[in-house]
Design a protein around this motif. Structure first.
Motif: not given
Ligand code: DAH
Length: 359
Positions: A106-110, A320-324, A328-332, A342-346
């Protein structure tokens, strides 16, 4: 008579042994179709003498009825059997666990949106949505953003080609605040909603992408006041960042759609080139808020003498950047699978206030 009895037995036996809809249909054609055996007998009645004709006619018609009844009953039976077989062969056991080899993330934004919904959901706010393509009224005018406000100028807003006969062009919404307007125009208070979604601004550098996400909050009732706003947001940031004593500061600010307006900062430490939340003596701005301007309420047909309330808006990428710890914003939005691994979620890790948010 005997001949009819024989025919009846013959056809009923054939019908009884038909095991598929197609076989049954050819039996029907052979017996009752235009050139069918029973049809032929019926049309030969005319050659008989009148007394004979009456009796033979009665017998033949009874035979015809019996055969079509039997076909109908058999058809129903076959349909039921067919359905039963399909239900068995297409059975899916929904209680089985997901296959371990499933590797999507899952994308960190979701994930962050799910967390925000879980926290505010616990406080009694539900989710409202609106379209990405908005009209000028909802995105600007109703929010008390006047004609000459800088936010309206071309460098910020994506305008669509103006439709013929339209007073103003449609825009890609520049914030989620138009969903406030849509909600207040379609519902009577009390209103308690959050509105997460995509937003667009013509801006692109280290800290800006042309598409990003915001979440809006709106609470309107008869006696909602600034104290509720503060309690709600302090609770939110402490839960979201999972820091019980996180320092929170409300700093006076300005937004056309709120009066008074404030920006919210959280306590952090910036020494030694690293950012640490919940420590030190520095401040970091994370969201905007305020008491909904009476003009905005009136623009939505809500009596501002009777109702009042608060609103807030924040950038989802930013928190999300602060918490995780995503630098870099653009990598989203680069859709790099390595980044997502690396940054995604199960996928099965749904955040909730009972099971816990992700840390
Ligand atoms: N719409 C603002 C923006 O995009 C954010 C915001 C600030 C929303 C204050 C609000 C609010 O509802 O009260 O920058």
């Amino acid at each position: 008579m005997q001949q009819l009895e024989g025919l009846r037995e013959k056809w009923l036996a054939a019908i009884g042994s038909a095991d598929r809809a197609e076989a049954l249909e050819s039996i029907r054609v052979e017996a009752l179709g235009k050139k069918g055996e029973i049809t032929a007998l019926l049309s030969s009645l005319g050659t008989l003498a009148p007394e004979e004709r009456r009796e033979a006619g009665r017998g033949l018609n009874a035979l015809k009825d019996a055969v079509s009844e039997a076909i109908k009953a058999r058809k129903q039976k076959l349909d039921e059997m067919h359905l039963g077989q399909r239900l068995q062969s297409e059975f899916v056991d929904l209680t089985l666990p997901a296959r371990p080899e499933a590797s999507g993330r899952l994308h960190p934004i979701s994930q962050t949106i799910e967390e925000i919904i879980a926290i505010f959901g616990e406080m009694g706010l539900s989710v409202a949505e609106g379209p990405d393509i908005e009209d000028d009224f909802n995105n600007f005018t109703a929010l008390n953003i006047p004609e000459d406000h800088p936010a309206r100028q071309m460098q910020d807003t994506f305008y669509l080609p103006k439709a013929e006969g339209a007073a103003s062009p449609m825009v890609l919404r520049t914030h989620t605040s138009p969903v406030q307007i849509r909600t207040m125009r379609s519902k009577q208070p009390p209103i308690r909603v959050i509105c997460p979604g995509r937003t667009y601004r013509s801006d692109s550098d280290m800290t800006h992408t042309p598409m990003f996400h915001q979440v809006e909050g709106l609470v309107i009732d008869e006696s909602t006041h600034m104290g509720h706003l503060k309690g709600c947001l302090i609770d939110f940031v402490r839960t979201f960042f999972d820091i019980e004593d996180l320092k929170v500061r409300f700093r006076p600010s300005f937004f056309p759609f709120t009066e008074p307006s404030a920006e919210v900062d959280i306590g952090c430490d910036r020494s030694h080139g690293a950012l640490k939340l919940g420590q030190g003596n520095d401040w970091l701005e994370i969201l905007g808020c305020g008491m909904v301007h009476p003009k905005v309420l009136e623009n939505c047909g809500i009596d501002s003498k009777r109702y009042q309330g608060f609103a807030f808006g924040m950038g989802i990428e930013r928190i999300a950047m602060l918490k995780y710890g995503i630098p870099d914003l653009r990598t989203f939005f680069e859709a790099d699978v390595r980044w997502l691994n690396h940054y995604g979620f199960q996928a099965m890790d749904v955040p909730s206030m009972v099971e816990g948010l992700s840390r």
